[in-house]
Scaffold this motif. Structure first.
Motif, mmCIF file in Angstrom:
data_model
loop_
_atom_site.group_PDB
_atom_site.id
_atom_site.type_symbol
_atom_site.label_atom_id
_atom_site.label_comp_id
_atom_site.label_asym_id
_atom_site.label_seq_id
_atom_site.Cartn_x
_atom_site.Cartn_y
_atom_site.Cartn_z
ATOM 1 N N UNK A 1 9.310 10.359 -0.310
ATOM 2 C CA UNK A 1 8.361 11.364 0.163
ATOM 3 C C UNK A 1 7.070 10.625 0.494
ATOM 4 N N UNK A 2 6.221 11.192 1.298
ATOM 5 C CA UNK A 2 4.916 10.588 1.561
ATOM 6 C C UNK A 2 4.831 9.929 2.925
ATOM 7 N N UNK A 3 3.639 9.974 3.506
ATOM 8 C CA UNK A 3 3.419 9.483 4.861
ATOM 9 C C UNK A 3 3.624 7.996 5.037
ATOM 10 N N UNK A 4 2.983 7.182 4.200
ATOM 11 C CA UNK A 4 3.104 5.739 4.329
ATOM 12 C C UNK A 4 4.545 5.277 4.106
ATOM 13 N N UNK A 5 5.213 5.885 3.134
ATOM 14 C CA UNK A 5 6.599 5.511 2.828
ATOM 15 C C UNK A 5 7.516 5.820 4.020
ATOM 16 N N UNK A 6 7.346 6.992 4.616
ATOM 17 C CA UNK A 6 8.153 7.374 5.773
ATOM 18 C C UNK A 6 7.871 6.451 6.950
ATOM 19 N N UNK A 7 6.602 6.065 7.108
ATOM 20 C CA UNK A 7 6.234 5.124 8.161
ATOM 21 C C UNK A 7 6.967 3.792 7.984
ATOM 22 N N UNK A 8 6.938 3.239 6.765
ATOM 23 C CA UNK A 8 7.577 1.946 6.513
ATOM 24 C C UNK A 8 9.093 2.050 6.686
ATOM 25 N N UNK A 9 9.657 3.162 6.258
ATOM 26 C CA UNK A 9 11.096 3.410 6.433
ATOM 27 C C UNK A 9 11.480 3.317 7.906
ATOM 28 N N UNK A 10 10.722 4.010 8.755
ATOM 29 C CA UNK A 10 11.029 4.023 10.187
ATOM 30 C C UNK A 10 10.711 2.692 10.861
ATOM 31 N N UNK A 11 9.642 2.052 10.445
ATOM 32 C CA UNK A 11 9.262 0.761 11.015
ATOM 33 C C UNK A 11 10.356 -0.277 10.792
ATOM 34 N N UNK A 12 10.943 -0.274 9.592
ATOM 35 C CA UNK A 12 11.993 -1.246 9.275
ATOM 36 C C UNK A 12 13.347 -0.826 9.845
ATOM 37 N N UNK A 13 13.671 0.449 9.738
ATOM 38 C CA UNK A 13 14.979 0.938 10.208
ATOM 39 C C UNK A 13 15.126 0.799 11.724
ATOM 40 N N UNK A 14 14.019 1.063 12.458
ATOM 41 C CA UNK A 14 14.075 1.092 13.921
ATOM 42 C C UNK A 14 13.540 -0.200 14.549
ATOM 43 N N UNK A 15 13.545 -1.265 13.772
ATOM 44 C CA UNK A 15 13.061 -2.558 14.268
ATOM 45 C C UNK A 15 13.780 -2.937 15.558
ATOM 46 N N UNK B 1 0.793 -1.227 0.000
ATOM 47 C CA UNK B 1 0.000 0.000 0.000
ATOM 48 C C UNK B 1 0.824 1.275 0.000
ATOM 49 N N UNK B 2 2.146 1.144 0.287
ATOM 50 C CA UNK B 2 3.019 2.321 0.174
ATOM 51 C C UNK B 2 3.756 2.231 -1.153
ATOM 52 N N UNK B 3 4.401 3.319 -1.550
ATOM 53 C CA UNK B 3 5.221 3.286 -2.766
ATOM 54 C C UNK B 3 6.547 2.580 -2.519
ATOM 55 N N UNK B 4 6.805 2.259 -1.249
ATOM 56 C CA UNK B 4 7.987 1.471 -0.927
ATOM 57 C C UNK B 4 9.118 2.251 -0.302
ATOM 58 N N UNK B 5 10.203 1.531 -0.038
ATOM 59 C CA UNK B 5 11.398 2.114 0.576
ATOM 60 C C UNK B 5 12.611 1.824 -0.317
ATOM 61 N N UNK B 6 13.673 2.638 -0.247
ATOM 62 C CA UNK B 6 13.866 3.824 0.597
ATOM 63 C C UNK B 6 12.806 4.900 0.325
ATOM 64 N N UNK B 7 12.348 5.536 1.380
ATOM 65 C CA UNK B 7 11.293 6.540 1.260
ATOM 66 C C UNK B 7 11.819 7.806 0.603
#
Length: 388
Positions: A18-32, A10-16
């Protein structure tokens, strides 16, 4: 402990970028935090390759340019790829987390297929997509039906705003939806260094702007973000400061109508400056603004509001539940009543620096206590690892 596989679409993916969902997924994976979690992230790209990023398995999906249906097509292809991967690798007890409600028409069918594979379906309902003014009545109807289907079929709806959670529970109570609230996050960054300051100076010179001499708006160039009210009221105010608008502006029908209604092109204080994708530069632009004006009327926990609270001292927010829930007493509020926002701007002309700093401190405390990414990631992992 066995690996818990979490598939995110549902997001455009990572690396993020721009965009809310992309930034969310970036942080969710990076800060696991928990290494037993394995993320699988769908990414919109020009090929179908796979790669590793933030220790997440990322799988690209090439989507033809089919206009308005592109996002829905992308999500459906991603769902098919996920199901195929789960089957092939005999994965048990996984979670498929869908960001947004675009594939809602088909979600009942996909839920059955996922359950047969031992997978759960989680959904982030986003922020009332059907209310956006840019859609015609047919698309609004489509998104409302999608939202209802998601509320009916999801094993869990993760809402990034408690106001959205309440709406889902009230609007679809006949389905008794299972919901939880986990906010969106933000970072309190220190980006004040020579390289970034030089970028800021160049940017200021380009647009004839200076520190503390402008109000700022950042957001998509759409009617539901209240551009008409913000610009009209700013023009009505007596401030000599600029109104800097960072947005994906196009000289389209909305732009032309806005100019006809407000005559902003004849006010030298109004500066449309396009987009800024350099996150450090954008943070400095926010940090050095006299005030930030936020007009979003649709959505949950809005990323640009969190970024403003992280950086700007004085924030002037549209008076709506979503915004008040996030900022509380750290910000000032305005409504669409004529003269309301312009009076607020006029009154801020003589605000003491001490008072500005006080608002800024309260705003940053809100981010630190409730909206920092470490807290958000921890809450997500607790949900993902929770045993039924």
């Amino acid at each position: 402990m066995e690996t818990k596989n979490i598939f995110i679409i549902g997001s455009n993916g990572i690396p993020a970028k721009y965009g809310g969902f992309e930034t969310f997924v970036e942080n969710l994976t990076e800060k696991r935090i928990d290494k037993n979690i394995k993320y699988h992230v769908s990414c919109l790209d020009k090929n179908n390759e796979e790669f590793e990023y933030n220790e997440a398995r990322c799988f690209n999906i090439k989507v033809p340019n089919i206009g308005a249906a592109k996002a829905e097509y992308y999500d459906l292809v991603a769902l098919e790829r996920v199901i195929k991967y789960i089957k092939k690798n005999k994965i048990k007890n996984s979670i498929v987390y869908v960001l947004g409600t675009g594939v809602g028409l088909f979600i009942g069918m996909y839920k059955k297929r996922l359950h047969k594979l031992g997978a759960k379906l989680y959904v982030n309902p986003d922020g009332l997509e059907w209310k956006r003014e840019k859609w015609n009545w047919l698309l609004k109807k489509f998104f409302k039906i999608c939202e209802e289907k998601m509320a009916k079929h999801a094993d869990l709806l993760i809402c990034d705003s408690s106001s959205i959670e309440k709406y889902i529970k009230d609007e679809y109570k006949k389905y008794n939806p299972k919901t939880t609230f986990i906010a969106y996050g933000s970072n309190l960054q220190v980006i004040d260094n020579e390289e970034n300051n030089n970028k800021l100076k160049e940017w200021y010179d380009k647009y004839k702007i200076s520190k503390d001499a402008y109000y700022l708006i950042v957001g998509r160039f759409v009617p539901e973000n209240n551009y008409k009210t913000m610009i009209k009221e700013f023009i009505k105010s007596t401030t000599q400061k600029s109104l800097v608008i960072i947005t994906n502006v196009e000289k389209n029908k909305f732009y032309e109508n806005l100019n006809t209604e407000t005559n902003f092109e004849n006010d030298k204080r109004i500066k449309f400056v396009g987009t800024v994708y350099d996150s450090n530069l954008l943070a400095l632009i926010r940090q050095n603004a006299y005030g930030y004006i936020h007009g979003h009327a649709v959505g949950g926990t809005n990323p640009s509001l969190l970024e403003a609270l992280s950086t700007t001292n004085v924030n002037l927010l549209y008076d709506i539940g979503f915004n008040k829930e996030v900022a509380r007493e750290s910000s000032l509020y305005w409504n669409k009543e004529e003269g309301n926002l312009s009076d607020l701007i006029n009154n801020l002309e003589n605000i003491a620096e001490e008072e500005k700093q006080k608002y800024g401190q309260m705003a940053k405390l809100r981010i630190k206590e409730e909206y920092n990414w470490e807290k958000i990631v921890s809450e997500y992992e607790n949900i993902f690892l929770k045993k039924e």
